[in-house]
Motif scaffolding. Sequence first.
Motif, short mmCIF file in Angstrom:
data_model
loop_
_atom_site.label_atom_id
_atom_site.label_comp_id
_atom_site.label_asym_id
_atom_site.label_seq_id
_atom_site.Cartn_x
_atom_site.Cartn_y
_atom_site.Cartn_z
N LEU A 72 0.83 -1.19 0.00
CA LEU A 72 0.00 0.00 0.00
C LEU A 72 0.87 1.25 0.00
O LEU A 72 0.52 2.24 -0.64
CB LEU A 72 -0.96 0.00 1.19
N ARG A 73 2.02 1.21 0.68
CA ARG A 73 2.93 2.35 0.70
C ARG A 73 3.32 2.74 -0.72
O ARG A 73 3.30 3.89 -1.09
CB ARG A 73 4.17 2.04 1.55
N ILE A 117 0.36 4.38 -2.36
CA ILE A 117 0.19 5.76 -1.90
C ILE A 117 1.25 6.67 -2.51
O ILE A 117 0.94 7.77 -2.96
CB ILE A 117 0.19 5.83 -0.36
N GLU A 136 -9.16 7.28 -3.15
CA GLU A 136 -9.21 7.67 -1.74
C GLU A 136 -10.22 6.83 -0.96
O GLU A 136 -9.96 6.43 0.18
CB GLU A 136 -9.53 9.16 -1.62
N LEU A 162 -8.71 3.30 -0.46
CA LEU A 162 -7.61 3.34 0.52
C LEU A 162 -8.16 3.54 1.94
O LEU A 162 -7.67 2.92 2.88
CB LEU A 162 -6.63 4.46 0.17
N ALA A 163 -9.20 4.38 2.07
CA ALA A 163 -9.80 4.61 3.39
C ALA A 163 -10.42 3.33 3.93
O ALA A 163 -10.30 3.03 5.13
CB ALA A 163 -10.85 5.72 3.29
N GLN A 210 -9.50 0.21 3.24
CA GLN A 210 -8.41 -0.68 3.63
C GLN A 210 -7.80 -0.25 4.96
O GLN A 210 -7.53 -1.08 5.82
CB GLN A 210 -7.36 -0.73 2.52
N LYS A 211 -7.60 1.04 5.11
CA LYS A 211 -7.01 1.55 6.34
C LYS A 211 -7.94 1.35 7.53
O LYS A 211 -7.52 0.94 8.61
CB LYS A 211 -6.66 3.03 6.17
N TYR A 212 -9.23 1.65 7.35
CA TYR A 212 -10.21 1.52 8.42
C TYR A 212 -10.22 0.10 9.00
O TYR A 212 -10.30 -0.08 10.21
CB TYR A 212 -11.61 1.89 7.91
N GLY A 234 -7.76 -2.06 8.68
CA GLY A 234 -6.40 -2.52 8.95
C GLY A 234 -5.93 -3.61 8.00
O GLY A 234 -5.16 -4.48 8.36
N LYS A 235 -6.41 -3.54 6.76
CA LYS A 235 -6.07 -4.56 5.76
C LYS A 235 -5.38 -3.88 4.58
O LYS A 235 -5.95 -3.76 3.50
CB LYS A 235 -7.31 -5.31 5.31
N THR A 236 -4.17 -3.44 4.82
CA THR A 236 -3.46 -2.68 3.79
C THR A 236 -2.39 -3.51 3.07
O THR A 236 -1.72 -3.00 2.20
CB THR A 236 -2.80 -1.44 4.42
#
Length: 174
Positions: A13-14, A17, A64, A67-68, A70-72, A74-76
Amino acid sequence: MATTKIWAIKDSLRRVIDYAANPDKTDSGLAKALHYAENKDKTAFDGEKTYLTTAINCDGDPLEAMLATQKYFGKTGGNVAYHAYQSFKPGEVTPEQCHKIGVELAKKMWGDRFQVLVATHLNCQHLHNHYVICSVSFRDGKKYDCKKSEYYRFRDLSDKLCFENDLSVIGNPK
């Protein structure tokens, strides 16, 4: 006659991004799939006024939103997205019909649990839809399990929509 395919987008994911922030840095991951599918040169219809892209279950920018999600949850890591296509026989569908069928297919296939971008490409003789599916469900945070049965379901739903719209269907798909 629509042909279909689906495959995983695997990247950190990094890196995705970083790509979203700096388009010249890399060409991989979720952002690559979204930017490729949404390419205005491929989706322009009616001159350059209308673009045949639809984001399903996304508020605002599809990247966006995905990505939100996945982040919410915690599955990135792991598969960040899935990329699929549905391609029609040259001359068999209009751009609007292609997109309408594509959006309907996406809603039936993933619409109850996943965020999806549908982009209809008009840059080839064969009109085709690209699908970018977020790998994490916005409903329950579970990852999309893209096993072989899911591909067959995707193909069967596509065939049913083709049949309902008086389009040809491949008789014995391989």
